[in-house]
Design a protein around this motif. Structure first.
Motif, PDB file in Angstrom:
ATOM      1  N   LYS A  96      25.767  -4.600 -38.084  1.00  0.00           N
ATOM      2  CA  LYS A  96      27.064  -4.120 -38.571  1.00  0.00           C
ATOM      3  C   LYS A  96      27.224  -2.620 -38.320  1.00  0.00           C
ATOM      4  O   LYS A  96      28.326  -2.096 -38.325  1.00  0.00           O
ATOM      5  N   ALA A  97      26.116  -1.949 -38.151  1.00  0.00           N
ATOM      6  CA  ALA A  97      26.180  -0.495 -37.979  1.00  0.00           C
ATOM      7  C   ALA A  97      26.062  -0.074 -36.509  1.00  0.00           C
ATOM      8  O   ALA A  97      26.068   1.116 -36.208  1.00  0.00           O
ATOM      9  N   VAL A  98      25.938  -1.056 -35.622  1.00  0.00           N
ATOM     10  CA  VAL A  98      25.958  -0.732 -34.181  1.00  0.00           C
ATOM     11  C   VAL A  98      26.936  -1.671 -33.482  1.00  0.00           C
ATOM     12  O   VAL A  98      27.055  -2.837 -33.852  1.00  0.00           O
ATOM     13  N   ARG A  99      27.614  -1.137 -32.544  1.00  0.00           N
ATOM     14  CA  ARG A  99      28.596  -1.947 -31.822  1.00  0.00           C
ATOM     15  C   ARG A  99      28.376  -1.705 -30.337  1.00  0.00           C
ATOM     16  O   ARG A  99      28.840  -0.711 -29.782  1.00  0.00           O
ATOM     17  N   LEU A 100      27.614  -2.627 -29.730  1.00  0.00           N
ATOM     18  CA  LEU A 100      27.275  -2.457 -28.322  1.00  0.00           C
ATOM     19  C   LEU A 100      28.076  -3.436 -27.472  1.00  0.00           C
ATOM     20  O   LEU A 100      28.195  -4.618 -27.831  1.00  0.00           O
ATOM     21  N   PHE A 101      28.606  -2.923 -26.396  1.00  0.00           N
ATOM     22  CA  PHE A 101      29.418  -3.755 -25.502  1.00  0.00           C
ATOM     23  C   PHE A 101      28.718  -3.956 -24.167  1.00  0.00           C
ATOM     24  O   PHE A 101      28.060  -3.056 -23.648  1.00  0.00           O
ATOM     25  N   LYS A 102      28.872  -5.181 -23.639  1.00  0.00           N
ATOM     26  CA  LYS A 102      28.433  -5.476 -22.279  1.00  0.00           C
ATOM     27  C   LYS A 102      29.737  -5.724 -21.529  1.00  0.00           C
ATOM     28  O   LYS A 102      30.308  -6.801 -21.635  1.00  0.00           O
ATOM     29  N   GLY A 103      30.252  -4.709 -20.899  1.00  0.00           N
ATOM     30  CA  GLY A 103      31.587  -4.813 -20.315  1.00  0.00           C
ATOM     31  C   GLY A 103      32.601  -4.895 -21.437  1.00  0.00           C
ATOM     32  O   GLY A 103      32.596  -4.049 -22.336  1.00  0.00           O
ATOM     33  N   ALA A 104      33.422  -5.939 -21.447  1.00  0.00           N
ATOM     34  CA  ALA A 104      34.401  -6.108 -22.528  1.00  0.00           C
ATOM     35  C   ALA A 104      33.869  -7.041 -23.618  1.00  0.00           C
ATOM     36  O   ALA A 104      34.564  -7.326 -24.579  1.00  0.00           O
ATOM     37  N   GLU A 105      32.628  -7.519 -23.458  1.00  0.00           N
ATOM     38  CA  GLU A 105      32.042  -8.459 -24.422  1.00  0.00           C
ATOM     39  C   GLU A 105      31.179  -7.742 -25.450  1.00  0.00           C
ATOM     40  O   GLU A 105      30.306  -6.948 -25.081  1.00  0.00           O
ATOM     41  N   LEU A 106      31.411  -8.054 -26.715  1.00  0.00           N
ATOM     42  CA  LEU A 106      30.588  -7.475 -27.780  1.00  0.00           C
ATOM     43  C   LEU A 106      29.222  -8.152 -27.767  1.00  0.00           C
ATOM     44  O   LEU A 106      29.130  -9.377 -27.643  1.00  0.00           O
ATOM     45  N   MET A 107      28.166  -7.347 -27.875  1.00  0.00           N
ATOM     46  CA  MET A 107      26.822  -7.918 -27.854  1.00  0.00           C
ATOM     47  C   MET A 107      26.586  -8.751 -29.117  1.00  0.00           C
ATOM     48  O   MET A 107      26.938  -8.325 -30.216  1.00  0.00           O
ATOM     49  N   PRO A 108      25.975  -9.946 -28.985  1.00  0.00           N
ATOM     50  CA  PRO A 108      25.727 -10.762 -30.184  1.00  0.00           C
ATOM     51  C   PRO A 108      24.713 -10.107 -31.130  1.00  0.00           C
ATOM     52  O   PRO A 108      23.964  -9.214 -30.727  1.00  0.00           O
TER      53      PRO A 108
END
Lengths: 134, 246
Positions: A96-108
């Protein structure tokens, strides 16, 4: 008679002191927060050890001896369980405290949680190795 | 003959009651029946004086939020069949809000908080209509899309013990919406909104219980928005130490 007169009388419910017993999620939260007391107490014990170490070998041996008492062993067992529970609950909240993206996809969430366990295992092994080899 | 299910409803009629009380209704149970439909059955066949809010019946208007067996739920998205094993259904108005009448609560504080965060795009530079649209890439949209799904149902406020204990707390939905607008590439009012975030009643009132995200019927995850902005607020604080505003 004024029929347009308002009958409004909003009722405000009081928050009971036992609010955290109302559902299991709140109780779990309080338990998670409560474990920090053990984490804190354990830190103080370690700091005492450090202080005694600075005072010489005899002082440090005394501190070590105190840790052999049944009460100290019991405390350490309880503190270990509390620390593990503390770590597990915080690890599961970390995404909840990190928001990592792989392109336009949010990392699970799963890989983020797993990375912390791997990190914990790696640090534990390193500390263990240093303790054995030193 | 249909099976009967007992539904307890917390009643409060301001013109005659001094405090809420419980009333029981016997409702015919069908597999497809939602809580909202059960309430409609009560209103149509058993007690026309019962008050509750509803509108779309498809989990998008956010009107029918209520406590179902102590948990905040949307009446239209919750089904009687899921409570057969529990053996009872207890309906109460959304927690942490003043009760206006029966299952209807006063949400004006929540609305004021939503208004306070300026939930609209404030462009960095005003463009003339002739200059075309404010262009955004799918990647830029992905940055905030999840947080734009909020339907203002108030379930997260009913789930937040911090809001109950400290009513001045801006709260989960308002902060999630604030995040949504701040992270929009077309918006330019981040610095202005961060003043609300940095206040004690902003993100720092949150103790990360996390139940707000658990009960959100749209997967908005307000707890995540708040934690992300705790880091942002701390960064803001450090930057301000070296770069005073005036």
């Amino acid at each position: 008679m004024d029929i347009s007169q308002s009958k409004r009388k909003p009722y405000v419910r009081q928050v009971k002191k036992s609010w955290w017993l109302r559902n299991s999620f709140y109780t779990g939260y309080m338990l998670r927060e409560g474990t920090c007391l053990f984490v804190g107490a354990y830190t103080v014990i370690l700091l005492c050890g450090l202080l005694r170490l600075s005072q010489g070998p005899e002082a440090f041996a005394g501190w070590l001896h105190a840790l052999h008492s049944p009460l100290a062993i019991l405390f350490h067992l309880v503190a270990l369980v509390a620390c593990l529970f503390h770590a597990k609950t915080w690890f599961s909240l970390a995404p909840k405290a990190v928001r990592l993206f792989k392109g336009a996809e949010l990392m699970p969430e799963k890989p983020i949680i797993m990375a912390q366990y791997i990190g914990l295992a790696a640090v534990s092994v390193i500390v263990l190795l240093i303790a054995i080899l030193a | 003959m249909a099976e009967i299910m007992e539904i307890e409803v917390l009643r409060y009629r301001p013109e005659e009651d001094n405090e809420p009380w419980t009333q029981r209704y016997q409702v015919p149970f069908t597999h497809e029946m939602s809580i909202l439909e059960a309430l409609t059955y009560i209103k149509d066949h058993l007690d026309s004086t019962l008050s509750y809010r509803w509108s779309c019946r498809m989990a998008i208007c956010g009107s029918c939020g209520m406590m179902v067996n102590g948990k905040p739920k949307l009446g239209c998205k919750t089904f009687l069949r899921d409570y057969v094993s529990a053996g009872k259904i207890k309906l109460e108005p959304l927690a942490n809000f003043p009760i206006e009448r029966d299952l209807v609560v006063d949400m004006s504080d929540f609305m004021q908080k939503l208004e306070k965060i300026k939930p609209y795009i404030i462009p960095k530079e005003e463009k003339d209509l002739c200059d075309g649209e404010y262009i955004q890439t799918p990647k830029q949209l992905a940055q905030y899309k999840q947080f734009s799904q909020c339907i203002n149902c108030g379930l997260c406020y009913a789930a937040c013990p911090q809001y109950a204990l400290k009513p001045e707390f801006l709260g989960p939905a308002a902060l999630a919406l604030l995040y949504r607008y701040n992270e929009d590439s077309r918006d330019g009012a981040k610095a202005e909104r961060m003043k609300l975030v940095n206040q004690e009643s902003g993100v720092w009132s949150c103790t990360f219980v996390g139940f707000c995200s658990e009960v959100c019927p749209k997967g908005v995850d307000p707890a995540a928005a708040i934690q992300l902005y705790k880091a942002e607020s701390a960064k803001d604080y450090v930057i301000a130490m070296f770069k005073p505003e005036d």
